[in-house]
Write a protein that holds these residues in place. Structure first.
Motif, short mmCIF file in Angstrom:
data_model
loop_
_atom_site.label_atom_id
_atom_site.label_comp_id
_atom_site.label_asym_id
_atom_site.label_seq_id
_atom_site.Cartn_x
_atom_site.Cartn_y
_atom_site.Cartn_z
N THR A 8 -9.51 20.44 -4.53
CA THR A 8 -9.55 19.18 -3.81
C THR A 8 -9.07 18.09 -4.76
O THR A 8 -9.55 17.99 -5.89
CB THR A 8 -10.98 18.87 -3.32
N VAL A 9 -8.11 17.30 -4.28
CA VAL A 9 -7.50 16.26 -5.11
C VAL A 9 -7.44 14.97 -4.31
O VAL A 9 -7.14 15.00 -3.11
CB VAL A 9 -6.07 16.68 -5.55
N PHE A 10 -7.74 13.86 -4.96
CA PHE A 10 -7.57 12.55 -4.33
C PHE A 10 -6.39 11.87 -5.00
O PHE A 10 -6.30 11.83 -6.23
CB PHE A 10 -8.83 11.70 -4.50
N ILE A 11 -5.47 11.38 -4.17
CA ILE A 11 -4.28 10.70 -4.69
C ILE A 11 -4.14 9.35 -3.99
O ILE A 11 -4.68 9.14 -2.90
CB ILE A 11 -3.00 11.54 -4.49
N SER A 12 -3.40 8.46 -4.63
CA SER A 12 -3.05 7.20 -3.98
C SER A 12 -1.54 7.13 -3.86
O SER A 12 -0.81 7.63 -4.71
CB SER A 12 -3.59 6.00 -4.77
N ILE A 13 -1.11 6.52 -2.77
CA ILE A 13 0.31 6.26 -2.55
C ILE A 13 0.43 4.75 -2.38
O ILE A 13 -0.34 4.14 -1.64
CB ILE A 13 0.85 6.94 -1.28
N GLY A 14 1.39 4.16 -3.08
CA GLY A 14 1.62 2.74 -2.95
C GLY A 14 3.10 2.44 -2.81
O GLY A 14 3.95 3.20 -3.27
N SER A 15 3.40 1.32 -2.16
CA SER A 15 4.78 0.87 -2.02
C SER A 15 4.77 -0.66 -1.98
O SER A 15 3.94 -1.26 -1.30
CB SER A 15 5.39 1.42 -0.73
N SER A 43 -7.30 4.23 5.66
CA SER A 43 -6.45 3.23 6.32
C SER A 43 -5.54 2.62 5.26
O SER A 43 -5.85 2.69 4.06
CB SER A 43 -7.31 2.12 6.93
N ASN A 44 -4.45 2.02 5.69
CA ASN A 44 -3.59 1.29 4.76
C ASN A 44 -4.34 0.04 4.30
O ASN A 44 -5.10 -0.55 5.07
CB ASN A 44 -2.30 0.86 5.44
N TYR A 45 -4.16 -0.32 3.05
CA TYR A 45 -4.74 -1.56 2.55
C TYR A 45 -3.76 -2.21 1.59
O TYR A 45 -2.94 -1.55 0.96
CB TYR A 45 -6.12 -1.33 1.90
N GLU A 46 -3.84 -3.53 1.51
CA GLU A 46 -2.90 -4.30 0.72
C GLU A 46 -3.57 -4.79 -0.57
O GLU A 46 -4.73 -5.18 -0.56
CB GLU A 46 -2.44 -5.50 1.54
N THR A 47 -2.82 -4.73 -1.66
CA THR A 47 -3.32 -5.22 -2.95
C THR A 47 -2.24 -6.05 -3.63
O THR A 47 -1.04 -5.87 -3.37
CB THR A 47 -3.72 -4.07 -3.90
N LEU A 48 -2.68 -6.94 -4.49
CA LEU A 48 -1.74 -7.73 -5.28
C LEU A 48 -1.10 -6.85 -6.34
O LEU A 48 -1.72 -5.90 -6.82
CB LEU A 48 -2.47 -8.89 -5.96
N SER A 49 0.12 -7.18 -6.71
CA SER A 49 0.77 -6.50 -7.84
C SER A 49 0.02 -6.84 -9.11
O SER A 49 -0.58 -7.91 -9.23
CB SER A 49 2.22 -6.95 -7.97
N PRO A 56 5.90 -8.63 -5.32
CA PRO A 56 5.48 -8.27 -3.95
C PRO A 56 4.17 -7.48 -3.93
O PRO A 56 3.90 -6.68 -4.82
CB PRO A 56 6.63 -7.39 -3.44
N LYS A 57 3.36 -7.75 -2.90
CA LYS A 57 2.09 -7.03 -2.72
C LYS A 57 2.36 -5.56 -2.42
O LYS A 57 3.39 -5.22 -1.86
CB LYS A 57 1.29 -7.64 -1.57
N PHE A 58 1.39 -4.73 -2.79
CA PHE A 58 1.46 -3.31 -2.49
C PHE A 58 0.76 -2.99 -1.19
O PHE A 58 -0.28 -3.58 -0.87
CB PHE A 58 0.76 -2.48 -3.59
N LEU A 59 1.31 -2.04 -0.45
CA LEU A 59 0.59 -1.40 0.64
C LEU A 59 0.18 -0.04 0.07
O LEU A 59 1.00 0.65 -0.54
CB LEU A 59 1.48 -1.23 1.87
N ASN A 60 -1.09 0.32 0.24
CA ASN A 60 -1.64 1.53 -0.38
C ASN A 60 -2.38 2.37 0.64
O ASN A 60 -2.84 1.87 1.66
CB ASN A 60 -2.65 1.16 -1.47
N VAL A 61 -2.54 3.63 0.29
CA VAL A 61 -3.37 4.56 1.06
C VAL A 61 -3.92 5.58 0.07
O VAL A 61 -3.27 5.88 -0.94
CB VAL A 61 -2.55 5.23 2.20
N VAL A 62 -5.13 6.06 0.32
CA VAL A 62 -5.70 7.13 -0.49
C VAL A 62 -5.78 8.38 0.37
O VAL A 62 -6.20 8.32 1.53
CB VAL A 62 -7.11 6.76 -1.02
#
Length: 108
Positions: A8-15, A43-49, A56-62
């Motif tokens: 089992t692995v948890f990863i994050s994806i950001g763009s 859910s998708n969540y937004e974070t500051l660079s 530009p802000k990041f959109l992320n998901v775990v």
């Protein structure tokens, strides 16, 4: 044969470039194409660079995934997916189409 059990692995994806939602969905698609099972998605969540909040802000998901690959082989696969989706090896912390990080590998 314990080594062969799926971990089992948890990863994050950001763009933070282009169509961020589409980039994340394309990344999920590529994970599935590479025999990586997605068990659960946040859910998708937004974070500051970081460290430059003016970028530009990041959109992320775990994601919670299952994989038989070692952490090294998994990271190599992630780097290939990032490259396929158009990530360039720019300076550290520059905006990017796709960023995949391992948060936790088998509770380690």
């Amino acid at each position: 044969m314990l080594e062969k059990q799926a971990k089992t692995v948890f990863i994050s994806i950001g763009s933070n470039m282009g169509n961020k939602k589409r980039n994340i969905e394309l990344t999920k698609f590529e994970l599935k194409n590479n025999n990586i099972s997605i068990i659960k998605s946040s859910s998708n969540y937004e974070t500051l660079s970081w460290p430059n909040k003016a970028k530009p802000k990041f959109l992320n998901v775990v994601l919670k995934i299952r994989s038989h690959l070692s952490p090294y082989d998994l990271m190599e696969k992630f780097l290939n997916i990032e490259k396929k989706l158009g990530r360039k090896n720019n300076k550290k912390n520059e905006p990017r189409i796709c960023d995949i990080d391992i948060i936790d590998y088998d509770n380690k």
